[in-house]
Design a protein around this motif. Sequence first.
Motif, mmCIF file in Angstrom:
data_model
loop_
_atom_site.group_PDB
_atom_site.id
_atom_site.type_symbol
_atom_site.label_atom_id
_atom_site.label_comp_id
_atom_site.label_asym_id
_atom_site.label_seq_id
_atom_site.Cartn_x
_atom_site.Cartn_y
_atom_site.Cartn_z
ATOM 1 N N PHE A 1 0.829 -1.212 0.000
ATOM 2 C CA PHE A 1 0.000 0.000 0.000
ATOM 3 C C PHE A 1 0.857 1.254 0.000
ATOM 4 C CE2 PHE A 1 -2.315 3.385 2.206
ATOM 5 C CZ PHE A 1 -3.436 3.477 1.398
ATOM 6 N N TYR A 2 1.940 1.266 0.774
ATOM 7 C CA TYR A 2 2.784 2.451 0.880
ATOM 8 C C TYR A 2 3.799 2.557 -0.244
ATOM 9 C CZ TYR A 2 0.785 2.716 5.514
ATOM 10 O OH TYR A 2 -0.087 2.795 6.550
ATOM 11 N N THR A 3 4.170 1.449 -0.876
ATOM 12 C CA THR A 3 5.167 1.492 -1.945
ATOM 13 C C THR A 3 4.553 1.729 -3.305
ATOM 14 O OG1 THR A 3 5.080 -0.903 -2.207
ATOM 15 C CG2 THR A 3 6.758 -0.026 -0.711
ATOM 16 N N GLY A 4 3.231 1.671 -3.416
ATOM 17 C CA GLY A 4 2.573 1.912 -4.684
ATOM 18 C C GLY A 4 2.407 0.662 -5.528
ATOM 19 N N ASN A 5 2.707 -0.499 -5.000
ATOM 20 C CA ASN A 5 2.558 -1.752 -5.728
ATOM 21 C C ASN A 5 1.197 -2.390 -5.492
ATOM 22 O OD1 ASN A 5 5.162 -1.523 -6.680
ATOM 23 N ND2 ASN A 5 6.021 -2.620 -4.937
ATOM 24 N N ASP A 6 0.294 -1.672 -4.875
ATOM 25 C CA ASP A 6 -1.031 -2.196 -4.567
ATOM 26 C C ASP A 6 -1.854 -2.259 -5.842
ATOM 27 O OD1 ASP A 6 -2.917 -3.216 -2.879
ATOM 28 O OD2 ASP A 6 -3.718 -1.282 -2.281
ATOM 29 N N ARG A 7 -2.545 -3.393 -6.053
ATOM 30 C CA ARG A 7 -3.353 -3.577 -7.245
ATOM 31 C C ARG A 7 -4.777 -3.936 -6.848
ATOM 32 N NH1 ARG A 7 -0.334 -8.280 -9.534
ATOM 33 N NH2 ARG A 7 0.918 -8.085 -7.698
ATOM 34 N N ILE A 8 -5.719 -3.601 -7.709
ATOM 35 C CA ILE A 8 -7.100 -4.028 -7.507
ATOM 36 C C ILE A 8 -7.204 -5.440 -8.053
ATOM 37 C CG2 ILE A 8 -9.509 -3.669 -8.151
ATOM 38 C CD1 ILE A 8 -8.918 -0.709 -8.380
ATOM 39 N N MET A 9 -7.576 -6.367 -7.208
ATOM 40 C CA MET A 9 -7.725 -7.750 -7.634
ATOM 41 C C MET A 9 -9.147 -7.947 -8.129
ATOM 42 S SD MET A 9 -4.754 -8.940 -7.186
ATOM 43 C CE MET A 9 -5.012 -10.660 -7.453
ATOM 44 N N ASP A 10 -9.298 -8.250 -9.398
ATOM 45 C CA ASP A 10 -10.607 -8.460 -9.990
ATOM 46 C C ASP A 10 -10.954 -9.940 -9.885
ATOM 47 O OD1 ASP A 10 -12.970 -8.187 -11.279
ATOM 48 O OD2 ASP A 10 -12.108 -7.962 -13.270
ATOM 49 N N THR A 11 -11.621 -10.299 -8.819
ATOM 50 C CA THR A 11 -12.005 -11.690 -8.634
ATOM 51 C C THR A 11 -13.443 -11.874 -9.058
ATOM 52 O OG1 THR A 11 -12.593 -11.236 -6.347
ATOM 53 C CG2 THR A 11 -10.379 -12.053 -6.740
ATOM 54 N N GLU A 12 -13.638 -12.793 -9.967
ATOM 55 C CA GLU A 12 -14.965 -13.162 -10.458
ATOM 56 C C GLU A 12 -15.722 -11.990 -11.090
ATOM 57 O OE1 GLU A 12 -17.074 -15.073 -7.293
ATOM 58 O OE2 GLU A 12 -15.435 -16.453 -6.908
ATOM 59 N N GLY A 13 -14.998 -11.022 -11.678
ATOM 60 C CA GLY A 13 -15.647 -9.928 -12.383
ATOM 61 C C GLY A 13 -16.366 -8.941 -11.483
ATOM 62 N N ARG A 14 -15.934 -8.794 -10.266
ATOM 63 C CA ARG A 14 -16.623 -7.903 -9.328
ATOM 64 C C ARG A 14 -16.531 -6.443 -9.740
ATOM 65 N NH1 ARG A 14 -15.211 -10.525 -3.418
ATOM 66 N NH2 ARG A 14 -16.204 -12.522 -3.833
ATOM 67 N N VAL A 15 -15.390 -6.052 -10.318
ATOM 68 C CA VAL A 15 -15.232 -4.663 -10.736
ATOM 69 C C VAL A 15 -16.183 -4.367 -11.887
ATOM 70 C CG1 VAL A 15 -13.633 -2.987 -11.711
ATOM 71 C CG2 VAL A 15 -12.858 -4.536 -9.924
ATOM 72 N N GLU A 16 -16.253 -5.281 -12.864
ATOM 73 C CA GLU A 16 -17.172 -5.083 -13.990
ATOM 74 C C GLU A 16 -18.622 -5.077 -13.515
ATOM 75 O OE1 GLU A 16 -14.565 -7.216 -14.198
ATOM 76 O OE2 GLU A 16 -13.393 -6.039 -15.608
ATOM 77 N N LYS A 17 -18.952 -5.942 -12.567
ATOM 78 C CA LYS A 17 -20.309 -5.999 -12.027
ATOM 79 C C LYS A 17 -20.673 -4.669 -11.349
ATOM 80 C CE LYS A 17 -23.166 -8.935 -9.091
ATOM 81 N NZ LYS A 17 -23.186 -10.099 -8.201
ATOM 82 N N PHE A 18 -19.717 -4.094 -10.592
ATOM 83 C CA PHE A 18 -19.933 -2.811 -9.932
ATOM 84 C C PHE A 18 -20.142 -1.700 -10.962
ATOM 85 C CE2 PHE A 18 -18.213 1.190 -8.304
ATOM 86 C CZ PHE A 18 -18.983 1.357 -7.164
ATOM 87 N N ARG A 19 -19.280 -1.691 -11.988
ATOM 88 C CA ARG A 19 -19.388 -0.656 -13.018
ATOM 89 C C ARG A 19 -20.694 -0.772 -13.777
ATOM 90 N NH1 ARG A 19 -13.156 -1.174 -14.796
ATOM 91 N NH2 ARG A 19 -12.342 0.315 -13.316
ATOM 92 N N LYS A 20 -21.144 -1.995 -14.047
ATOM 93 C CA LYS A 20 -22.396 -2.206 -14.757
ATOM 94 C C LYS A 20 -23.584 -1.760 -13.895
ATOM 95 C CE LYS A 20 -25.085 -5.807 -16.990
ATOM 96 N NZ LYS A 20 -25.168 -7.246 -17.270
ATOM 97 N N LYS A 21 -23.505 -2.053 -12.605
ATOM 98 C CA LYS A 21 -24.592 -1.701 -11.670
ATOM 99 C C LYS A 21 -24.787 -0.201 -11.591
ATOM 100 C CE LYS A 21 -26.005 -2.384 -6.879
ATOM 101 N NZ LYS A 21 -25.643 -3.008 -5.594
ATOM 102 N N PHE A 22 -23.682 0.543 -11.528
ATOM 103 C CA PHE A 22 -23.768 1.998 -11.391
ATOM 104 C C PHE A 22 -23.525 2.732 -12.706
ATOM 105 C CE2 PHE A 22 -22.893 0.533 -7.067
ATOM 106 C CZ PHE A 22 -23.929 1.143 -6.399
ATOM 107 N N LYS A 23 -23.505 1.982 -13.799
ATOM 108 C CA LYS A 23 -23.347 2.537 -15.146
ATOM 109 C C LYS A 23 -22.114 3.439 -15.257
ATOM 110 C CE LYS A 23 -28.201 2.206 -16.086
ATOM 111 N NZ LYS A 23 -29.202 2.314 -15.066
ATOM 112 N N LEU A 24 -20.979 2.908 -14.796
ATOM 113 C CA LEU A 24 -19.708 3.620 -14.882
ATOM 114 C C LEU A 24 -18.897 3.085 -16.057
ATOM 115 C CD1 LEU A 24 -18.752 3.579 -11.098
ATOM 116 C CD2 LEU A 24 -19.745 5.456 -12.365
ATOM 117 N N GLU A 25 -18.100 3.964 -16.667
ATOM 118 C CA GLU A 25 -17.267 3.547 -17.775
ATOM 119 C C GLU A 25 -15.892 3.172 -17.266
ATOM 120 O OE1 GLU A 25 -17.077 6.349 -20.915
ATOM 121 O OE2 GLU A 25 -19.242 6.629 -20.989
ATOM 122 N N ALA A 26 -15.247 2.207 -17.907
ATOM 123 C CA ALA A 26 -13.898 1.796 -17.551
ATOM 124 C C ALA A 26 -12.905 2.852 -18.028
ATOM 125 C CB ALA A 26 -13.564 0.446 -18.185
ATOM 126 N N LYS A 27 -11.839 3.034 -17.276
ATOM 127 C CA LYS A 27 -10.817 4.022 -17.639
ATOM 128 C C LYS A 27 -9.945 3.508 -18.743
ATOM 129 C CE LYS A 27 -10.538 6.358 -13.227
ATOM 130 N NZ LYS A 27 -9.701 6.709 -12.119
#
Length: 69
Positions: free
Chosen positions: A43-69
């Motif tokens: 977290f402090y070194t900047g090597n922290d990544r978002i782990m996309d397990t089972e498409g949770r990020v896509e599911k969240f974006r679809k639910k709130f109609k957000l576009e991917a960066k």
Amino acid sequence: MKTEIHPEYHLDAVIKCACGVEYKVPGTQKLMQVEVCSQCHPFYTGNDRIMDTEGRVEKFRKKFKLEAK
């Protein structure tokens, strides 16, 4: 305060991290060993990544109609 019930307090206690960094701080133990510190934690070194397990990020974006960066 009651006497003889408090732990001995050391002003030169050492905290050693697994990465090799040592900190000198006051404490009740002379030597403390930790696995991660602010020098090697992802977290402090900047090597922290978002782990996309089972498409949770896509599911969240679809639910709130957000576009991917």
